[in-house]
Design a protein around this motif. Structure first.
Motif, PDB file in Angstrom:
ATOM      1  N   TRP A  24      64.792  14.623  56.268  1.00 38.31           N
ATOM      2  CA  TRP A  24      64.710  14.567  54.798  1.00 38.31           C
ATOM      3  C   TRP A  24      63.278  14.792  54.294  1.00 38.31           C
ATOM      4  CZ3 TRP A  24      68.313   9.772  53.530  1.00 38.31           C
ATOM      5  CH2 TRP A  24      69.650  10.144  53.781  1.00 38.31           C
ATOM      6  N   PRO A  25      62.265  14.138  54.886  1.00 42.30           N
ATOM      7  CA  PRO A  25      60.905  14.427  54.387  1.00 42.30           C
ATOM      8  C   PRO A  25      60.545  15.916  54.517  1.00 42.30           C
ATOM      9  CG  PRO A  25      60.891  12.469  55.780  1.00 42.30           C
ATOM     10  CD  PRO A  25      62.268  13.037  55.877  1.00 42.30           C
ATOM     11  N   ILE A  26      61.016  16.555  55.592  1.00 47.41           N
ATOM     12  CA  ILE A  26      60.716  17.992  55.757  1.00 47.41           C
ATOM     13  C   ILE A  26      61.411  18.803  54.658  1.00 47.41           C
ATOM     14  CG2 ILE A  26      61.059  20.020  57.252  1.00 47.41           C
ATOM     15  CD1 ILE A  26      60.748  18.202  59.667  1.00 47.41           C
ATOM     16  N   ILE A  27      62.654  18.437  54.386  1.00 44.44           N
ATOM     17  CA  ILE A  27      63.399  19.172  53.353  1.00 44.44           C
ATOM     18  C   ILE A  27      62.696  19.032  51.987  1.00 44.44           C
ATOM     19  CG2 ILE A  27      65.595  19.139  52.051  1.00 44.44           C
ATOM     20  CD1 ILE A  27      66.950  18.672  54.868  1.00 44.44           C
ATOM     21  N   ILE A  28      62.212  17.834  51.699  1.00 47.04           N
ATOM     22  CA  ILE A  28      61.502  17.655  50.417  1.00 47.04           C
ATOM     23  C   ILE A  28      60.185  18.451  50.431  1.00 47.04           C
ATOM     24  CG2 ILE A  28      60.494  16.011  48.784  1.00 47.04           C
ATOM     25  CD1 ILE A  28      62.353  13.857  49.933  1.00 47.04           C
ATOM     26  N   ILE A  53      54.634  19.564  37.434  1.00 50.36           N
ATOM     27  CA  ILE A  53      55.253  18.230  37.269  1.00 50.36           C
ATOM     28  C   ILE A  53      56.331  18.030  38.348  1.00 50.36           C
ATOM     29  CG2 ILE A  53      56.596  16.733  35.721  1.00 50.36           C
ATOM     30  CD1 ILE A  53      55.266  18.202  33.367  1.00 50.36           C
ATOM     31  N   ILE A  54      57.130  19.059  38.553  1.00 48.62           N
ATOM     32  CA  ILE A  54      58.193  18.938  39.576  1.00 48.62           C
ATOM     33  C   ILE A  54      57.577  18.645  40.947  1.00 48.62           C
ATOM     34  CG2 ILE A  54      60.044  20.163  40.819  1.00 48.62           C
ATOM     35  CD1 ILE A  54      60.638  21.694  38.239  1.00 48.62           C
ATOM     36  N   GLN A  55      56.480  19.331  41.246  1.00 48.57           N
ATOM     37  CA  GLN A  55      55.835  19.090  42.557  1.00 48.57           C
ATOM     38  C   GLN A  55      55.416  17.625  42.695  1.00 48.57           C
ATOM     39  OE1 GLN A  55      53.308  22.815  42.132  1.00 48.57           O
ATOM     40  NE2 GLN A  55      53.063  22.327  44.281  1.00 48.57           N
ATOM     41  N   THR A  56      54.840  17.084  41.611  1.00 46.44           N
ATOM     42  CA  THR A  56      54.427  15.673  41.659  1.00 46.44           C
ATOM     43  C   THR A  56      55.641  14.764  41.829  1.00 46.44           C
ATOM     44  OG1 THR A  56      52.835  16.339  39.999  1.00 46.44           O
ATOM     45  CG2 THR A  56      52.970  14.002  40.441  1.00 46.44           C
ATOM     46  N   GLU A  57      56.714  15.102  41.115  1.00 45.48           N
ATOM     47  CA  GLU A  57      57.917  14.260  41.221  1.00 45.48           C
ATOM     48  C   GLU A  57      58.492  14.307  42.644  1.00 45.48           C
ATOM     49  OE1 GLU A  57      59.727  14.475  36.679  1.00 45.48           O
ATOM     50  OE2 GLU A  57      60.028  16.186  38.005  1.00 45.48           O
ATOM     51  N   LEU A  58      58.489  15.497  43.210  1.00 40.93           N
ATOM     52  CA  LEU A  58      59.020  15.624  44.580  1.00 40.93           C
ATOM     53  C   LEU A  58      58.155  14.849  45.566  1.00 40.93           C
ATOM     54  CD1 LEU A  58      59.992  19.422  44.588  1.00 40.93           C
ATOM     55  CD2 LEU A  58      61.577  17.518  44.938  1.00 40.93           C
ATOM     56  N   LEU A  59      56.852  14.936  45.327  1.00 42.46           N
ATOM     57  CA  LEU A  59      55.929  14.229  46.225  1.00 42.46           C
ATOM     58  C   LEU A  59      56.145  12.720  46.148  1.00 42.46           C
ATOM     59  CD1 LEU A  59      53.781  15.214  48.137  1.00 42.46           C
ATOM     60  CD2 LEU A  59      52.057  14.802  46.379  1.00 42.46           C
ATOM     61  N   SER A  60      56.353  12.224  44.928  1.00 43.59           N
ATOM     62  CA  SER A  60      56.542  10.771  44.857  1.00 43.59           C
ATOM     63  C   SER A  60      57.911  10.373  45.422  1.00 43.59           C
ATOM     64  CB  SER A  60      56.260  10.220  43.457  1.00 43.59           C
ATOM     65  OG  SER A  60      57.309  10.488  42.618  1.00 43.59           O
ATOM     66  N   LEU A  61      58.880  11.267  45.316  1.00 45.36           N
ATOM     67  CA  LEU A  61      60.173  10.985  45.964  1.00 45.36           C
ATOM     68  C   LEU A  61      59.986  10.891  47.483  1.00 45.36           C
ATOM     69  CD1 LEU A  61      63.309  10.769  45.973  1.00 45.36           C
ATOM     70  CD2 LEU A  61      63.398  13.256  46.026  1.00 45.36           C
ATOM     71  N   LYS A  62      59.183  11.807  48.002  1.00 42.87           N
ATOM     72  CA  LYS A  62      58.946  11.795  49.454  1.00 42.87           C
ATOM     73  C   LYS A  62      58.269  10.484  49.871  1.00 42.87           C
ATOM     74  CE  LYS A  62      56.313  14.329  52.788  1.00 42.87           C
ATOM     75  NZ  LYS A  62      55.272  15.317  52.899  1.00 42.87           N
ATOM     76  N   LEU A  65      60.710   7.608  49.747  1.00 38.28           N
ATOM     77  CA  LEU A  65      61.653   7.669  50.870  1.00 38.28           C
ATOM     78  C   LEU A  65      60.976   7.213  52.171  1.00 38.28           C
ATOM     79  CD1 LEU A  65      63.990  10.696  51.452  1.00 38.28           C
ATOM     80  CD2 LEU A  65      62.884   9.646  53.372  1.00 38.28           C
ATOM     81  N   THR A  66      59.806   7.763  52.440  1.00 38.14           N
ATOM     82  CA  THR A  66      59.167   7.418  53.717  1.00 38.14           C
ATOM     83  C   THR A  66      58.711   5.956  53.729  1.00 38.14           C
ATOM     84  OG1 THR A  66      57.196   8.503  52.867  1.00 38.14           O
ATOM     85  CG2 THR A  66      58.445   9.720  54.470  1.00 38.14           C
ATOM     86  N   ASN A  67      58.488   5.384  52.531  1.00 36.21           N
ATOM     87  CA  ASN A  67      58.115   3.963  52.478  1.00 36.21           C
ATOM     88  C   ASN A  67      59.319   3.055  52.282  1.00 36.21           C
ATOM     89  OD1 ASN A  67      55.269   4.200  52.841  1.00 36.21           O
ATOM     90  ND2 ASN A  67      55.234   5.159  50.813  1.00 36.21           N
ATOM     91  N   ASP A  68      60.495   3.613  52.476  1.00 33.88           N
ATOM     92  CA  ASP A  68      61.727   2.844  52.427  1.00 33.88           C
ATOM     93  C   ASP A  68      61.935   2.115  51.095  1.00 33.88           C
ATOM     94  OD1 ASP A  68      64.115   2.028  53.420  1.00 33.88           O
ATOM     95  OD2 ASP A  68      63.326   0.272  54.463  1.00 33.88           O
TER      96      ASP A  68
END
Ligand code: F6P
Ligand code: MG
Length: 453
Positions: A24-28, A53-62, A65-68
């Motif tokens: 999932w982190p790779i896909i994001i 903005i989308i890039q920032t949003e995706l980064l924070s989603l990643k 996710l990685t921080n559970d």
């Protein structure tokens, strides 16, 4: 009957574990890179700003996710289907985190979360974040594509010579098996698994030789039941609940051409996704793109006669409505397919049931669709398929699942087969033997006539 548990992301013996931790982190990240590339090429200020903005949003989603992080309600009732996710989250009692929660629910949630970032931006609301990847991989599939274009032309010529009314039933059944196999193994080309595949890797899963070798790897095979159903039906309508665009959908189209040319089917309906989904799933717009790509002589310079013939046949059937493409929001919500019945009136289950009822055969493609058919539950793998598909086993729908196994859930295996394969998988040096079932090397063909007593 009490139902087995679903698979969870913190189960180290499940494919869920490495999927959520690594894939999932790779896909994001791939999505972030894709947006960056589009932004870089653009001169449209608004698109560039929104893209950032989308890039920032995706980064924070990643990061989340990685921080559970904990899963939150969407609270987006105006976006079709998201209310269903919120309802489920409420039923689950909220305390769900990315790396510990139910796998199937969270995987669906992830793709909807990504999609939300895009549909909220005017310049990006129709953007398919996975389109470049879908087309790149299709371009790399020339070996398998040429082979099938040639095979199809040869078969078409033979059928024309004999006359479709005079075709021998036994020979037809053998051909039916061949073309279903083509569509089945087309599912081995899945971009969420082949993200870093080389040309050789792709070739190794796409040719006739690879299919021949894989025949023994079909662990349960109900195809003759589906054949009997189809030839004894009157309207001969076949539906496909599609999976991936690109090479897999190309193989579905080859099966479709075979069915229509031979009169085994009079009408084929493709059910597509309404939004980018599980990386490479087919949307309606991917069909004209596929035709355009097949016609691209820079991408596919060889065997043009066969390729152009194939394109003209597809256009012919599409224009005459023998081949139709439709989509529905139901396919991109979290609900399992047990909800395809008249009682599910809130999120489209009843509508989809009505749509599918007249079908003589519903071909359900791929892994994720199979997980949704079976509830992604920890069934004993020798459980009969019809016992694991809820109300679908009794509501009359004729379902044929064609699936290469890329996740844990699996039913219908002969007694002892799971143990044998687990042992074999361990002997190859894999720590968890049961994960043979997520390797994409084996497949199942399962049928339900919807009339279980
Ligand atoms: O099992 C891994 C996975 O990526 C799942 O997320 C999903 O079920 C599946 O593969 C996608 O495969 P398919 O395209 O065959 O549904
Ligand atoms: Mg898919």
């Amino acid at each position: 009957m009490s139902l087995p548990k679903v698979y969870y992301n913190n189960d180290k013996t499940s494919f869920a574990f490495s999927t959520c931790q690594k894939r999932w982190p790779i896909i994001i990240q791939n999505a972030i890179d894709d947006v960056a590339e589009t932004v870089e090429k653009s001169k449209d200020e608004e698109l560039i700003d929104q893209g950032k903005i989308i890039q920032t949003e995706l980064l924070s989603l990643k990061d989340e996710l990685t921080n559970d992080g904990e899963i939150k309600l969407f609270n987006e009732d105006s976006v079709p289907g998201l209310k269903s996710f919120d309802n489920t989250l409420q039923k689950l009692g909220f305390k769900i985190t990315w790396l510990t929660g139910p796998w199937l629910y969270l995987e669906c949630y992830l793709y909807r979360k990504i999609n939300l970032f895009f549909i909220k931006k005017s310049k990006w609301n129709n953007y398919d974040i996975f389109e470049k990847l879908k087309r790149e991989t299709f371009k790399s599939s020339s070996f398998g594509i040429y082979e099938l274009a040639i095979r199809y032309k040869q078969l078409h010529d033979e059928i024309t010579k004999i006359g479709k009314e005079k075709l021998d039933q036994e020979a037809l059944k053998i051909l039916f098996t061949e073309f279903v196999d083509i569509s089945l193994w087309g599912n081995a080309t899945d971009l969420s698994l082949l993200a870093n595949a080389t040309l050789e890797d792709i070739k190794s899963v796409q040719g006739a030789e690879a299919r021949k070798k894989s025949e023994l790897n079909i662990l349960t095979n109900d195809l003759s039941k589906a054949w009997d159903q189809l030839i004894n039906s009157s309207t001969k309508r076949v539906d496909f609940i599609l999976d991936n665009a690109g090479f897999e959908n190309f193989t579905d189209l080859i099966l479709t051409l075979f069915l229509l040319d031979t009169g085994l089917s009079n009408e084929v309906i493709f059910h597509c996704k309404t939004r980018p989904w599980m990386v490479s799933d087919t949307m309606i717009k991917d069909f004209p793109i596929l035709l355009e790509d097949l016609a691209n002589i820079d991408w596919f310079p060889e065997h043009r006669a066969e390729m152009d013939f194939l394109i003209s046949q597809l256009n012919k059937y599409h224009k005459s409505s023998h081949l139709k493409l439709v989509d529905h929001e139901f396919w991109t919500i979290d609900l399992e397919y047990w909800n395809i019945n008249e009682n599910e009136t809130q999120f489209g289950g009843a509508e989809v049931f009505e749509l599918l009822k007249p079908s003589d055969l519903i071909i359900v493609k791929g892994d994720l669709n199979y997980r949704k058919l079976t509830g992604d539950r920890q069934w004993l793998r020798s459980t009969p398929f019809v016992k694991g598909i809820g109300s679908l086993s009794t509501n009359g729908l004729k379902i044929l699942a064609l699936r290469t196994c890329k996740a844990d859930v699996c039913l219908g295996l002969p007694l002892g087969k799971d143990e044998e394969l687990s042992e074999y998988w361990r002997s190859l040096g894999n720590e968890v033997g049961e994960l043979w079932c997520s390797s994409g090397k084996w497949a199942v063909i399962s049928y339900s006539d919807g009339n279980l007593k």
